[in-house]
Design a protein around this motif. Structure first.
Motif, PDB file in Angstrom:
ATOM      1  N   LEU A 168     -11.874   7.135  -0.526  1.00 48.34           N
ATOM      2  CA  LEU A 168     -10.520   7.473   0.332  1.00 48.34           C
ATOM      3  C   LEU A 168      -9.752   6.152   1.027  1.00 48.34           C
ATOM      4  CD1 LEU A 168     -11.366  10.916   1.507  1.00 48.34           C
ATOM      5  CD2 LEU A 168      -9.628  10.175  -0.014  1.00 48.34           C
ATOM      6  N   SER A 169     -10.826   5.088   1.509  1.00 46.21           N
ATOM      7  CA  SER A 169     -10.460   3.984   2.283  1.00 46.21           C
ATOM      8  C   SER A 169      -9.553   3.018   1.417  1.00 46.21           C
ATOM      9  CB  SER A 169     -11.779   3.158   2.959  1.00 46.21           C
ATOM     10  OG  SER A 169     -12.494   4.255   3.456  1.00 46.21           O
ATOM     11  N   PHE A 170     -10.187   3.031   0.116  1.00 52.66           N
ATOM     12  CA  PHE A 170      -9.354   2.409  -0.827  1.00 52.66           C
ATOM     13  C   PHE A 170      -7.793   2.877  -0.964  1.00 52.66           C
ATOM     14  CE2 PHE A 170     -13.317   0.475  -2.016  1.00 52.66           C
ATOM     15  CZ  PHE A 170     -12.874  -0.989  -2.244  1.00 52.66           C
ATOM     16  N   ILE A 171      -7.908   4.265  -1.078  1.00 53.61           N
ATOM     17  CA  ILE A 171      -6.441   4.986  -1.196  1.00 53.61           C
ATOM     18  C   ILE A 171      -5.619   4.659   0.042  1.00 53.61           C
ATOM     19  CG2 ILE A 171      -5.483   7.138  -1.436  1.00 53.61           C
ATOM     20  CD1 ILE A 171      -7.181   6.148  -3.892  1.00 53.61           C
ATOM     21  N   VAL A 172      -6.261   4.647   1.169  1.00 54.81           N
ATOM     22  CA  VAL A 172      -5.365   4.435   2.162  1.00 54.81           C
ATOM     23  C   VAL A 172      -4.864   2.950   2.368  1.00 54.81           C
ATOM     24  CG1 VAL A 172      -7.317   3.731   4.108  1.00 54.81           C
ATOM     25  CG2 VAL A 172      -5.289   5.292   4.723  1.00 54.81           C
ATOM     26  N   ALA A 173      -5.390   2.003   1.571  1.00 53.18           N
ATOM     27  CA  ALA A 173      -4.800   0.826   1.721  1.00 53.18           C
ATOM     28  C   ALA A 173      -3.577   0.757   0.923  1.00 53.18           C
ATOM     29  CB  ALA A 173      -5.933  -0.370   1.256  1.00 53.18           C
ATOM     30  N   VAL A 174      -3.425   1.428  -0.134  1.00 54.52           N
ATOM     31  CA  VAL A 174      -2.055   1.473  -0.861  1.00 54.52           C
ATOM     32  C   VAL A 174      -0.800   1.384  -0.027  1.00 54.52           C
ATOM     33  CG1 VAL A 174      -0.995   2.453  -2.798  1.00 54.52           C
ATOM     34  CG2 VAL A 174      -3.483   2.162  -2.893  1.00 54.52           C
ATOM     35  N   PRO A 175      -0.588   2.352   0.838  1.00 54.06           N
ATOM     36  CA  PRO A 175       0.655   2.270   1.623  1.00 54.06           C
ATOM     37  C   PRO A 175       0.757   1.076   2.142  1.00 54.06           C
ATOM     38  CG  PRO A 175      -0.755   4.221   2.181  1.00 54.06           C
ATOM     39  CD  PRO A 175      -1.282   3.389   1.208  1.00 54.06           C
ATOM     40  N   SER A 176      -0.424   0.488   2.832  1.00 55.56           N
ATOM     41  CA  SER A 176      -0.169  -0.655   3.395  1.00 55.56           C
ATOM     42  C   SER A 176       0.393  -1.778   2.713  1.00 55.56           C
ATOM     43  CB  SER A 176      -1.358  -0.950   4.242  1.00 55.56           C
ATOM     44  OG  SER A 176      -1.718  -0.175   5.163  1.00 55.56           O
ATOM     45  N   ALA A 177      -0.255  -1.851   1.522  1.00 59.53           N
ATOM     46  CA  ALA A 177       0.103  -3.041   0.696  1.00 59.53           C
ATOM     47  C   ALA A 177       1.509  -2.920   0.243  1.00 59.53           C
ATOM     48  CB  ALA A 177      -0.984  -2.918  -0.864  1.00 59.53           C
ATOM     49  N   ILE A 178       1.813  -1.500  -0.217  1.00 62.11           N
ATOM     50  CA  ILE A 178       3.465  -1.163  -0.618  1.00 62.11           C
ATOM     51  C   ILE A 178       4.388  -2.023   0.606  1.00 62.11           C
ATOM     52  CG2 ILE A 178       5.044   0.563  -0.604  1.00 62.11           C
ATOM     53  CD1 ILE A 178       2.833   2.307  -2.152  1.00 62.11           C
ATOM     54  N   LYS A 179       3.887  -1.875   1.956  1.00 67.09           N
ATOM     55  CA  LYS A 179       4.724  -2.260   2.878  1.00 67.09           C
ATOM     56  C   LYS A 179       5.027  -3.921   2.639  1.00 67.09           C
ATOM     57  CE  LYS A 179       4.128   1.306   6.175  1.00 67.09           C
ATOM     58  NZ  LYS A 179       5.584   1.726   6.675  1.00 67.09           N
ATOM     59  N   VAL A 180       3.537  -4.364   2.583  1.00 66.45           N
ATOM     60  CA  VAL A 180       3.763  -5.844   2.412  1.00 66.45           C
ATOM     61  C   VAL A 180       4.629  -6.426   1.465  1.00 66.45           C
ATOM     62  CG1 VAL A 180       2.190  -7.974   2.207  1.00 66.45           C
ATOM     63  CG2 VAL A 180       1.436  -6.209   3.750  1.00 66.45           C
ATOM     64  N   PHE A 181       4.457  -5.742   0.125  1.00 66.22           N
ATOM     65  CA  PHE A 181       5.141  -6.255  -1.104  1.00 66.22           C
ATOM     66  C   PHE A 181       6.478  -6.013  -0.931  1.00 66.22           C
ATOM     67  CE2 PHE A 181       1.073  -5.007  -3.521  1.00 66.22           C
ATOM     68  CZ  PHE A 181       0.518  -6.261  -3.167  1.00 66.22           C
ATOM     69  N   ASN A 182       6.932  -4.829  -0.191  1.00 68.91           N
ATOM     70  CA  ASN A 182       8.328  -4.731   0.055  1.00 68.91           C
ATOM     71  C   ASN A 182       8.932  -5.721   1.124  1.00 68.91           C
ATOM     72  OD1 ASN A 182       9.411  -2.376  -1.580  1.00 68.91           O
ATOM     73  ND2 ASN A 182       7.668  -1.434  -0.823  1.00 68.91           N
ATOM     74  N   TRP A 183       8.296  -6.006   1.985  1.00 69.87           N
ATOM     75  CA  TRP A 183       8.771  -7.017   2.903  1.00 69.87           C
ATOM     76  C   TRP A 183       9.042  -8.341   2.191  1.00 69.87           C
ATOM     77  CZ3 TRP A 183       4.505  -5.493   6.810  1.00 69.87           C
ATOM     78  CH2 TRP A 183       4.846  -4.097   7.476  1.00 69.87           C
ATOM     79  N   THR A 184       8.144  -8.563   1.390  1.00 64.20           N
ATOM     80  CA  THR A 184       8.283  -9.925   0.654  1.00 64.20           C
ATOM     81  C   THR A 184       9.362  -9.796  -0.273  1.00 64.20           C
ATOM     82  OG1 THR A 184       5.823  -9.906   0.434  1.00 64.20           O
ATOM     83  CG2 THR A 184       6.864 -11.405  -1.019  1.00 64.20           C
ATOM     84  N   ALA A 185       9.629  -8.649  -1.086  1.00 56.12           N
ATOM     85  CA  ALA A 185      10.745  -8.396  -1.574  1.00 56.12           C
ATOM     86  C   ALA A 185      12.132  -8.660  -0.924  1.00 56.12           C
ATOM     87  CB  ALA A 185      10.764  -7.138  -2.446  1.00 56.12           C
TER      88      ALA A 185
END
Lengths: 323, 520
Positions: free
Chosen positions: B313-330
């Motif tokens: 579950l700790s890996f799963i909770v990292a996904v939304p944070s990664a989505i944010k970082v990628f979207n800021w980059t974009a």
């Protein structure tokens, strides 16, 4: 024991390199993603700086395929590491069957170790290289945690129950021993060393090299047998006792039925709990009903309780070692 | 002179009994800044102390009390209220076109409750301090510690009610007071992240209150709850504590992510890429964050199978944070990017948060966690998130909205200098701690083996640069109150309703309720 300045710890157990390999792979994977993001950001910051004449193609509205791709690919890569990390953890958890036991009691602020043959040590642990060692641990007061960085080994040590961990040292040397669970005033002083010796040196240490911190007592099972007599277990549980109490011979590893209908397998934690809280898991159903007359032995030290548990554990049917 | 919320009533009473969300935000701003310096002073002594492996600067007992008070003050009296209670309080009603929070008196009450809790905790410090660590692990805290555990726990308990009321207020305001046309998907992302935070505040904080109450019952009345000697279970405390405290980690980072979304979008002159993904990722973090608490307990003696589940579950909770970082980059791609002070803080956030997040994955891999748990690796990891992430976002937000809050511009050159010193100072302070942790230096150690000294000295040197990065803004922001240029309504040419009103805004934010027709 100044091990000198270094940037990476010594690897000295069969599991340590497995942890390091995981760490390196994680590091590599993270670095790739991090550099990817950093390059993309820096490129945009420079190329699309305000006033630059760069052509600004619209990325358009959000593309679901793009969002899902950049979420799922890293996720699956990292989930691979989850499986791998869990597999290594499983190996940390499963003690090899040929491991020999060392008994550990943590208390504010010292580590007490006892070898099966009765040799006792304080804040120092001597072990032979290449042999699996299981640590049977409990605390006399608060929560402690045993940590040997060179073995990549750590386990909390709790009051009121036994926890276990194991290691097999791969190279002789002197390594750190730390308490990593904050346990009060001298938490930082609750440290010492683990001395890994070659087999010959270890034999010699066992016979002659005992220094002042080390005491030799009776071995764990004999001490347990002695206590079994002196604290009075035998009065009720003994062969010819007039009191109706369960026989304890070959109890260890057997399944006992509790009053509430549950069945539990007798292990070290069960015996320990039985000694300090006799009715927490009350046994007996139907004709095996016993009178509730067993007192608590919580006044015994954790070392003595461990000896009793070791004695009960050794008890095989007809064996002269057991009860 | 034009009337605005700052000069409409100048008496002390008009401030202390105000129900204006903007004034309450200022009250919070002043109080959390004071607490930040209390926590910061403790951190300074800790870092100076650790320059010497023998630990000679302060006594062991003092050292233990210092790291405890540093944690307690920074977590409950600075980080948790920082963005929601200061920037959130100020901006949420204005951003959605409302005249005030939905429950203005409750808003004021929550500040008073926060102050009462703070006074209790500071009394505990003066009363001799508390030495349990901010985590209050039992049975040490309930049966063994001879320090002011009850007084401190009471302070945290009381302040919890302030969190709950603030959270409740944010939820009601966002549901009920949106201006005509301000539909859910036109809400600024700052609102989405604070709304998600508010959900956690309301759902998780009561568990902390219950846990501290049980701790007090055991300590005062010797009722066996956590201490095995009394028939209790010490792991029960850890489950309850982390059931609150892991979601609390997201209380301390989600609002920061909201600030970054606004700032990155403003200084790239583009709306945030993937608005809905960024918005829903906040909610996803808030929800999944409730199911990962066991990753604090991989070596605690909990079952191996529980470890597997919590690791997954700790890996799963990292996904939304990664989505944010990628979207800021974009979002940066194809923008017109200016590196003004808030943008530097935002980039600082992204870099440091990314490192904090990645090292969080190291800790989520159980076998690696066994080695680095309770070492300086963990210290470095959560400081990268809480200090590198949240404090950068907070300072970025304070700079970005400073003209709106005070009606004055801050000096841009000094702002950039402070942001850059923060970035370098921070990395020099905390990066060596990752190495220290992997080498095996345990946390909460008053003295340590000499071979760890070089890295500790590096860390302390970095901390002195970091201190410059924190002290400078205090100086020039105060200076700007009197000497700063007067701010126009929208100095950054930003979008968002808060920039449609004057700087500083009038008492009721808008002369006419705005009608929203554009997306952010």
């Amino acid at each position: 024991m100044n091990l000198g300045f270094r940037l990476f710890p010594i690897s000295a157990s069969t599991l340590s390199w497995k942890v390091d390999l995981l760490t390196f792979c994680l590091f590599g994977l993270c670095l790739i993603v991090l550099i990817g993001v950093a390059v993309a950001m820096l490129y945009s910051i420079v190329y699309f700086r305000v006033g630059s004449k760069a052509v600004r193609h619209k990325l358009g509205p959000q593309k679901y395929t793009l969002e899902i791709t950049w979420s799922l690919i890293p996720l699956f890569l990292f989930l691979g590491l989850f499986v791998w990390g869990s597999w290594v953890y499983y190996q940390m958890h499963e003690v090899p069957s040929n491991a020999s036991d060392i008994y550990v009691v943590g208390k504010q602020w010292m580590w007490k170790f006892e070898h099966p043959n009765g040799v006792r040590e304080l804040n120092e642990l001597h072990v032979p290289v290449g042999e699996p060692i299981r640590l049977v641990m409990t605390s006399q007061d608060v929560i402690h945690s045993i940590f040997v960085p060179e073995f990549r080994m750590k386990q909390d040590v709790l009051p009121g129950r036994y926890t276990y961990t194991w290691f097999q040292a791969t190279r002789p040397g002197v390594y750190h021993l730390f308490c990593t669970q904050y346990c009060g005033l001298d938490h930082a002083k609750m440290s010492g060393k683990v001395v890994v010796l070659s087999k010959e040196d270890y034999e010699q240490w066992l016979s002659t090299g005992l220094d002042h911190a080390t005491l030799r007592g009776a071995d764990k099972v004999s001490r347990g047998r002695e206590l079994y007599q002196t604290v009075g277990c035998i009065a009720c549980h003994g062969e010819n006792s007039p009191v109706r109490a369960p026989r304890l011979t070959s109890l260890y590893g057997s399944a006992v039925q509790l009053r509430n209908g549950e069945t539990v397998t007798v292990d070290e934690n069960y015996l320990h709990e039985k000694l300090i809280k006799p009715y927490a898991k009350d046994v007996g159903l139907g004709d095996k009903e016993y009178e509730a007359i067993m007192p608590s032995f919580a006044h015994l030290s954790e070392e003595d309780l461990m000896s009793l548990v070791a004695y009960l554990k050794a008890g095989a049917p007809g064996s002269d070692k057991g009860p | 002179m034009e009337k605005n919320y700052l000069n409409d009533g100048v008496t002390l009473k008009s401030w202390l009994l105000t129900t204006d969300h903007k004034r309450i935000a200022i009250l919070y701003l002043i109080s959390i800044t004071l607490f930040f310096f209390v926590g910061g002073a403790a951190a300074t002594i800790i870092r100076l102390h650790l320059m010497n492996p023998a630990g000679t600067l302060v006594e062991t007992d003092t050292y233990n009390k210092l790291f405890t008070i540093h944690g307690v003050v920074m977590v409950w009296f600075f980080l948790i209220p920082s963005i929601p209670a200061v920037l959130g309080n100020f901006l949420i009603p204005i951003m959605i076109g409302a005249r005030d929070m939905a429950l203005p008196k409750i808003n004021l009450a929550s500040w008073y409750i926060y102050i009462i809790g703070g006074v209790f905790t500071l009394c505990a410090v003066l009363w001799g301090g508390v030495d349990t660590g901010w985590t209050f692990y039992t049975p040490y805290s309930s049966m063994f510690s001879n320090s002011s555990v009850i007084l401190t726990a009471m302070g945290v308990f009381i302040t919890g009610f302030s969190s709950i009321l603030t959270g409740l207020n944010i939820i009601v305001t966002v549901h009920k007071l949106r201006a005509p046309g301000m539909t859910w998907f036109k809400l600024p992302l700052f609102i989405w992240s604070n709304y998600s935070t508010a959900i956690i505040l309301v759902l998780a904080t009561p568990v902390l209150a219950a846990t501290l109450m049980l701790l007090a019952l055991e300590r005062v009345f010797k009722i066996g709850i956590f201490d095995p000697a009394l028939g209790g279970d010490p792991l029960l405390f850890q489950h309850l504590f982390w059931f609150y405290s892991h979601p609390a980690v997201y209380i301390m980072i989600l609002p920061g992510m909201g600030v970054i979304s606004e700032v990155v979008s403003c200084y790239s002159r583009k709306p945030v890429y993937g608005y809905k993904f960024v918005a829903f990722s906040s909610l996803a973090i808030a929800i999944i964050g409730f199911f990962v608490w066991g990753h604090h307990m991989f070596v605690s003696g909990q079952s191996m199978y529980a470890g597997f589940v919590f690791s997954f579950l700790s890996f799963i909770v990292a996904v939304p944070s990664a989505i944010k970082v990628f979207n800021w980059t974009a979002t940066l791609h194809g923008g017109r990017i200016s590196l003004s002070t808030p943008m530097l803080y935002a980039l600082c956030f992204v870099g440091l948060f990314a490192i904090g997040g990645f090292t969080g994955l190291f800790l989520a891999v159980i076998a690696v966690d066994v080695h680095v748990h309770d070492t300086y690796f963990v210290i470095a990891h959560f400081h990268y998130i809480m200090v590198g992430g949240m404090v950068s976002a907070y300072l970025g937000g304070i700079h970005h909205w400073w003209p709106k809050i005070t009606g004055r511009m801050y000096p841009e050159g000094w702002g950039k200098f402070a942001a850059i010193s923060l970035f370098f100072g921070f990395n020099l302070t905390f990066f060596p701690q990752f190495i220290l942790g992997y080498l095996g230096m345990p946390r909460r150690y008053h003295s340590y083996p000499a071979e760890f000294q070089v890295l500790n000295v590096m860390s302390t040197l970095g901390a002195s640069i970091l201190a410059v990065g924190y002290l400078l803004p205090i100086g020039y922001l105060l200076w700007s109150l009197k000497y700063g240029e007067k701010a126009p309504s929208n100095p950054w040419r930003a979008s968002g309703l808060e920039w449609e009103t004057t700087s500083p805004p009038p008492k009721h934010n808008f002369d006419k309720t705005p009608i929203v027709i554009y997306e952010p």
